[in-house]
Design a protein around this motif. Structure first.
Motif, PDB file in Angstrom:
ATOM      1  N   SER A 126      -8.445   7.408  -5.162  1.00 37.48           N
ATOM      2  CA  SER A 126      -8.244   6.106  -4.518  1.00 37.48           C
ATOM      3  C   SER A 126      -8.005   6.258  -3.020  1.00 37.48           C
ATOM      4  CB  SER A 126      -7.063   5.373  -5.162  1.00 37.48           C
ATOM      5  OG  SER A 126      -5.853   6.080  -4.944  1.00 37.48           O
ATOM      6  N   HIS A 127      -8.250   7.453  -2.475  1.00 36.96           N
ATOM      7  CA  HIS A 127      -8.054   7.722  -1.053  1.00 36.96           C
ATOM      8  C   HIS A 127      -9.369   8.174  -0.422  1.00 36.96           C
ATOM      9  CE1 HIS A 127      -3.886   7.716  -2.373  1.00 36.96           C
ATOM     10  NE2 HIS A 127      -3.507   7.697  -1.112  1.00 36.96           N
ATOM     11  N   MET A 128      -9.665   7.631   0.737  1.00 40.42           N
ATOM     12  CA  MET A 128     -10.887   8.000   1.455  1.00 40.42           C
ATOM     13  C   MET A 128     -10.889   9.465   1.861  1.00 40.42           C
ATOM     14  SD  MET A 128     -13.344   5.770   1.909  1.00 40.42           S
ATOM     15  CE  MET A 128     -14.103   6.210   3.476  1.00 40.42           C
ATOM     16  N   ALA A 129      -9.719  10.036   2.076  1.00 32.65           N
ATOM     17  CA  ALA A 129      -9.656  11.447   2.461  1.00 32.65           C
ATOM     18  C   ALA A 129     -10.280  12.341   1.397  1.00 32.65           C
ATOM     19  CB  ALA A 129      -8.199  11.858   2.694  1.00 32.65           C
ATOM     20  N   PHE A 130     -10.167  11.944   0.139  1.00 33.03           N
ATOM     21  CA  PHE A 130     -10.747  12.720  -0.956  1.00 33.03           C
ATOM     22  C   PHE A 130     -12.192  12.325  -1.217  1.00 33.03           C
ATOM     23  CE2 PHE A 130     -11.718  13.252  -5.466  1.00 33.03           C
ATOM     24  CZ  PHE A 130     -11.423  14.589  -5.652  1.00 33.03           C
ATOM     25  N   THR A 131     -12.450  11.024  -1.384  1.00 29.81           N
ATOM     26  CA  THR A 131     -13.788  10.574  -1.770  1.00 29.81           C
ATOM     27  C   THR A 131     -14.815  10.825  -0.666  1.00 29.81           C
ATOM     28  OG1 THR A 131     -13.261   8.328  -1.001  1.00 29.81           O
ATOM     29  CG2 THR A 131     -12.873   8.841  -3.324  1.00 29.81           C
ATOM     30  N   PHE A 178       0.811  -1.217   0.000  1.00 31.27           N
ATOM     31  CA  PHE A 178       0.000   0.000   0.000  1.00 31.27           C
ATOM     32  C   PHE A 178       0.849   1.272   0.000  1.00 31.27           C
ATOM     33  CE2 PHE A 178      -2.886  -3.232   1.506  1.00 31.27           C
ATOM     34  CZ  PHE A 178      -4.069  -2.917   0.872  1.00 31.27           C
ATOM     35  N   THR A 179       2.170   1.129   0.007  1.00 39.39           N
ATOM     36  CA  THR A 179       3.004   2.324  -0.091  1.00 39.39           C
ATOM     37  C   THR A 179       2.894   2.975  -1.464  1.00 39.39           C
ATOM     38  OG1 THR A 179       4.888   0.931  -0.722  1.00 39.39           O
ATOM     39  CG2 THR A 179       4.679   1.545   1.613  1.00 39.39           C
ATOM     40  N   THR A 180       2.342   2.243  -2.456  1.00 42.15           N
ATOM     41  CA  THR A 180       2.129   2.846  -3.770  1.00 42.15           C
ATOM     42  C   THR A 180       1.087   3.947  -3.723  1.00 42.15           C
ATOM     43  OG1 THR A 180       0.473   1.151  -4.299  1.00 42.15           O
ATOM     44  CG2 THR A 180       2.748   0.749  -4.984  1.00 42.15           C
ATOM     45  N   PHE A 181       0.290   4.002  -2.645  1.00 39.98           N
ATOM     46  CA  PHE A 181      -0.753   5.021  -2.524  1.00 39.98           C
ATOM     47  C   PHE A 181      -0.367   6.136  -1.555  1.00 39.98           C
ATOM     48  CE2 PHE A 181      -2.802   1.032  -3.660  1.00 39.98           C
ATOM     49  CZ  PHE A 181      -3.529   1.407  -4.767  1.00 39.98           C
ATOM     50  N   ASP A 182       0.852   6.068  -1.003  1.00 40.41           N
ATOM     51  CA  ASP A 182       1.279   7.090  -0.051  1.00 40.41           C
ATOM     52  C   ASP A 182       1.713   8.355  -0.782  1.00 40.41           C
ATOM     53  OD1 ASP A 182       0.801   5.411   2.029  1.00 40.41           O
ATOM     54  OD2 ASP A 182       2.877   4.778   2.272  1.00 40.41           O
ATOM     55  N   ALA A 229     -18.311   6.957  -0.976  1.00 38.55           N
ATOM     56  CA  ALA A 229     -16.855   7.102  -0.906  1.00 38.55           C
ATOM     57  C   ALA A 229     -16.149   5.763  -1.073  1.00 38.55           C
ATOM     58  CB  ALA A 229     -16.473   7.750   0.425  1.00 38.55           C
ATOM     59  N   ILE A 230     -16.647   4.721  -0.388  1.00 38.73           N
ATOM     60  CA  ILE A 230     -15.989   3.405  -0.440  1.00 38.73           C
ATOM     61  C   ILE A 230     -16.106   2.803  -1.831  1.00 38.73           C
ATOM     62  CG2 ILE A 230     -16.087   1.043   0.441  1.00 38.73           C
ATOM     63  CD1 ILE A 230     -16.930   2.243   3.140  1.00 38.73           C
ATOM     64  N   ARG A 231     -17.274   2.979  -2.480  1.00 39.08           N
ATOM     65  CA  ARG A 231     -17.463   2.415  -3.824  1.00 39.08           C
ATOM     66  C   ARG A 231     -16.438   2.990  -4.802  1.00 39.08           C
ATOM     67  NH1 ARG A 231     -22.203   3.764  -4.273  1.00 39.08           N
ATOM     68  NH2 ARG A 231     -23.268   1.808  -3.834  1.00 39.08           N
TER      69      ARG A 231
END
Length: 225
Positions: free
Chosen positions: A98-103, A6-10, A159-161
């Motif tokens: 792809s981040h919950m902080a945004f969606t 999951f570091t690819t999304f950091d 958001a999760i979807r």
């Protein structure tokens, strides 16, 4: 070498310890104003055709005859999410959706706006919506509980979807890319072919998820009228 998948999304890109990954959400917005200063071309024609198709969907769901401000807002929301989804497929561009902080921030803002407007302007209609027509009197309290719960979880499901569908494809592409260093030439060609197919699938998912977000928010807005 990644220490964690999951570091690819950091958000690791930074200058002087200032994270710059989230600036990717502004790339699409920087492109749009140029259309107002250019002679109409194929991109503008395509943009207008897509907008017209989305407005027909919006008009059918909202039962409208003419263009109004709500349709412009939701169509702009579709293009904004689509830009972020599609740009995330490009190399070295951060995928904000792809981040919950945004969606979750996006879906919660829309949901709160609709709820506040609905309860302040259509209080009777919002209360009546908690009990579907034909519900037996003995089940009214139970239906109110179910409808209230389903209403409260809407921003989370939106958001999760969006986040889960985009993250799943990116994780698959990352896992396949890690295999290229550990297989022979024949398997490597198969992995690359699979990655290309997944990339095409992800391009379609970026459009579909933006469309699903657009349709669901439009349906939620119909309940406050």
């Amino acid at each position: 070498m990644m220490t964690n998948l999951f570091t690819t999304f950091d958000p690791l890109t930074n200058i002087f310890n200032m994270p710059l990954n989230w600036l990717s959400i502004m790339i699409g917005l920087s492109i749009i104003p140029l259309n107002f200063w250019l002679i109409p071309n194929r991109i503008n024609i395509l943009f207008n055709k897509i907008s017209l198709s989305l407005f027909k969907e919006f008009k059918m769901l909202m039962k409208l005859d003419n263009l109004n401000g709500n349709s412009i807002i939701f169509i702009s929301l579709f293009f904004y999410i689509f830009y972020n989804n599609f740009l995330g497929l490009m190399p070295y561009i951060f995928t904000a959706t792809s981040h919950m902080a945004f969606t979750f921030t996006l879906s919660l803002t829309i949901w709160l706006t609709l709820m506040i407007f609905g309860w302040l302007n259509n209080y009777t209609h919002m209360m009546a919506h908690l009990i579907p027509n034909g519900t037996p009197l003995i089940l009214t309290w139970f239906m109110v509980l179910i409808e209230t719960t389903s209403n409260l979880i809407r921003p989370g499901t939106l958001a999760i979807r969006l986040m889960a569908n985009l993250m799943a494809g990116h994780l698959l592409l990352t896992l396949l890319s890690e295999m290229n260093n550990k297989v022979n030439m024949m398997l490597m060609m198969m992995v690359i072919f699979t990655q290309v197919m997944l990339l095409i699938l992800e391009a379609s998912v970026s459009i579909i998820q933006a469309y699903v977000f657009f349709i669901l928010t439009t349906l939620y807005s119909t309940e406050i009228n």
